[in-house]
Every structure is written in structure tokens, then in C-alpha cells.
Design a protein around this motif. Structure first.
Motif, short mmCIF file in Angstrom:
data_model
loop_
_atom_site.label_atom_id
_atom_site.label_comp_id
_atom_site.label_asym_id
_atom_site.label_seq_id
_atom_site.Cartn_x
_atom_site.Cartn_y
_atom_site.Cartn_z
N THR A 11 1.19 1.52 -0.75
CA THR A 11 -0.11 1.24 -1.35
C THR A 11 -0.65 -0.06 -0.78
OG1 THR A 11 -1.31 1.04 -3.44
CG2 THR A 11 0.85 -0.01 -3.33
N HIS A 12 -1.91 -0.33 -1.03
CA HIS A 12 -2.48 -1.60 -0.61
C HIS A 12 -1.90 -2.74 -1.43
CE1 HIS A 12 -5.32 -4.97 -0.69
NE2 HIS A 12 -5.44 -4.69 0.59
N GLU A 41 -2.57 5.51 -2.90
CA GLU A 41 -1.11 5.44 -2.89
C GLU A 41 -0.57 6.68 -2.18
OE1 GLU A 41 0.51 5.15 -6.82
OE2 GLU A 41 -0.35 3.17 -7.17
N VAL A 42 0.52 6.50 -1.47
CA VAL A 42 1.21 7.61 -0.83
C VAL A 42 2.65 7.59 -1.30
CG1 VAL A 42 1.92 8.65 1.35
CG2 VAL A 42 -0.29 7.49 1.19
N LEU A 43 3.08 8.66 -1.96
CA LEU A 43 4.47 8.78 -2.38
C LEU A 43 5.27 9.26 -1.18
CD1 LEU A 43 6.38 8.55 -4.82
CD2 LEU A 43 5.99 10.98 -5.20
N LEU A 44 6.11 8.39 -0.63
CA LEU A 44 6.88 8.72 0.57
C LEU A 44 8.15 9.50 0.24
CD1 LEU A 44 6.44 5.30 2.38
CD2 LEU A 44 5.19 7.42 2.80
N LEU A 65 13.49 7.85 5.96
CA LEU A 65 13.75 8.68 4.79
C LEU A 65 14.91 9.62 5.09
CD1 LEU A 65 10.05 9.67 3.98
CD2 LEU A 65 11.32 7.65 3.22
N PHE A 66 15.85 9.71 4.19
CA PHE A 66 17.02 10.57 4.36
C PHE A 66 16.89 11.81 3.48
CE2 PHE A 66 18.30 6.23 5.33
CZ PHE A 66 18.81 6.39 6.60
N GLY A 67 17.57 12.86 3.86
CA GLY A 67 17.47 14.14 3.18
C GLY A 67 17.88 14.13 1.72
N ASP A 68 18.69 13.17 1.33
CA ASP A 68 19.14 13.11 -0.06
C ASP A 68 18.19 12.33 -0.97
OD1 ASP A 68 19.56 10.51 0.75
OD2 ASP A 68 21.70 10.47 0.24
N GLY A 69 17.03 11.92 -0.42
CA GLY A 69 16.06 11.18 -1.22
C GLY A 69 16.18 9.68 -1.09
N GLN A 114 9.15 1.25 -9.29
CA GLN A 114 9.72 1.96 -8.16
C GLN A 114 9.61 1.08 -6.92
OE1 GLN A 114 5.83 4.61 -8.20
NE2 GLN A 114 7.31 5.45 -6.81
N SER A 115 10.28 1.47 -5.87
CA SER A 115 10.18 0.72 -4.62
C SER A 115 8.78 0.87 -4.06
CB SER A 115 11.21 1.25 -3.61
OG SER A 115 12.51 0.97 -4.07
N VAL A 116 8.30 -0.18 -3.41
CA VAL A 116 6.91 -0.18 -2.94
C VAL A 116 6.80 -0.94 -1.62
CG1 VAL A 116 6.35 -2.23 -4.34
CG2 VAL A 116 4.52 -0.70 -3.58
N ILE A 117 5.99 -0.38 -0.72
CA ILE A 117 5.59 -1.07 0.51
C ILE A 117 4.10 -1.32 0.37
CG2 ILE A 117 5.31 -0.89 3.01
CD1 ILE A 117 7.71 1.02 3.04
#
Length: 168
Positions: A57-58, A47-50, A133-137, A76-79
Motif C-alpha cells: 500500500t502507499h 492496497e494489493v494483497l500479495l 512468495l512461497f507456495g505455503d503462504g 499484518q505485514s506491510v510494504i
């Protein structure tokens, strides 16, 4: 990766010959390879927390509404790519009795659909997902899809340039 390495050259870092980093030239392309979290785990566990609320994740869930199932199961949101399909699904969950907007994103696949061997007529979708990804998260996921040799992403269509033939 079988532990097969090139011959040792003093002062040079050796990468296993069948390692993804080596086979796909990821280091040269400045792409970080993220493998399984523990030795012996499979790629399905990586998993990679973006950003705070988006992970790549796969995946592992399938069936109708797999995108929603993944987001709800992970909280949480997931790709993810497990289904080899493409879909962006908004999902509402509640945290402390307040609604939270999540995304479940099925990214698609980048393999050729011809000659897979184990699947005669795959119903997979060729493409990938991106996330701005935006600076505010916050973030915005998007899908890029290949159709008949052209890539469609945002407001662009990308095609291979025609090859010039040498004069005879």
C-alpha cells in the motif's frame, strides 16, 4: 487523469492520455496497475494483497518506527512507500495469545532527488522492496537500494554499462 483520451479508433481500447497505465506503458510491460478501491479515492487508499499476511500500500503513518506502526495498525505485514525511506522491521503481534511474526517494510522511492521543487534537501532513500512468495503462504521481503548510480539487491551490484563513443 482528467478524462483526456486519444481520438477514437473503432475496435481499439482507448486509455486516458494521462493515465498511469498509458504514461508508463504498463500494459506493454505486463504490469498490472492497481488504483484506488473506489472512484474518487486517492492513491493512498489502494492496497494489493500479495499473500494471506502481506499487503502492499502507499501507507500514511510517519515518524520514528513508521514500519512498526504500519504493521501493528494493519495487523499484518506491510510494504509501503509513504515515508520515502527504507527499513525492514520485524514486528511481533499476538493473535489468540500466540506470537505472530510480521514485517513492516518501508520501500523507498524511485524519483530523482534533484530538482524536486518542493523539498530542497530530501532525506529520502532511492530504492524499492521486493517480496519472494512461497507456495505455503510464507514470504521473504527484501530491499533494493540505489547508491551513487548503482543498484544493490541481494548479492549483486548493477551499474549502467559505459557508453561507447563514436570515433571522430
Amino acid at each position: 487523469t482528467y478524462g483526456i483520451r486519444p481520438a477514437h479508433i473503432p475496435g481499439e481500447t482507448q486509455i486516458e492520455a494521462y493515465a498511469m497505465r498509458h504514461l508508463l506503458h504498463l500494459d506493454k510491460l505486463h504490469i498490472e496497475y492497481v488504483g484506488p478501491p473506489r472512484e474518487g479515492d486517492n492513491y493512498e487508499h489502494a492496497e494489493v494483497l500479495l499473500c494471506d499476511d502481506l499487503v502492499a500500500t502507499h501507507g500514511g503513518l510517519t515518524g520514528p518506527d513508521a514500519a512498526k506502526k504500519h504493521a501493528e495498525a494493519m495487523g499484518q505485514s506491510v510494504i509501503f512507500g509513504h515515508t520515502h525511506y527504507q527499513c525492514m522491521r520485524p514486528v511481533i503481534v499476538y493473535r489468540n495469545a500466540r506470537p505472530v511474526n510480521l514485517w513492516g517494510v518501508e520501500a523507498g522511492c524511485l524519483c530523482s532527488l534533484e530538482g524536486l521543487g518542493y523539498s530542497k534537501r530530501p532525506k529520502w532513500v532511492q530504492g524499492f522492496a521486493t517480496a519472494t512468495l512461497f507456495g505455503d503462504g510464507s514470504f521473504r521481503p527484501e530491499l533494493a537500494t540505489f547508491v551513487d548510480g548503482a543498484l544493490y539487491w541481494r548479492d549483486h551490484r548493477y551499474t549502467a554499462k559505459p557508453r561507447l563513443r563514436a570515433a571522430a
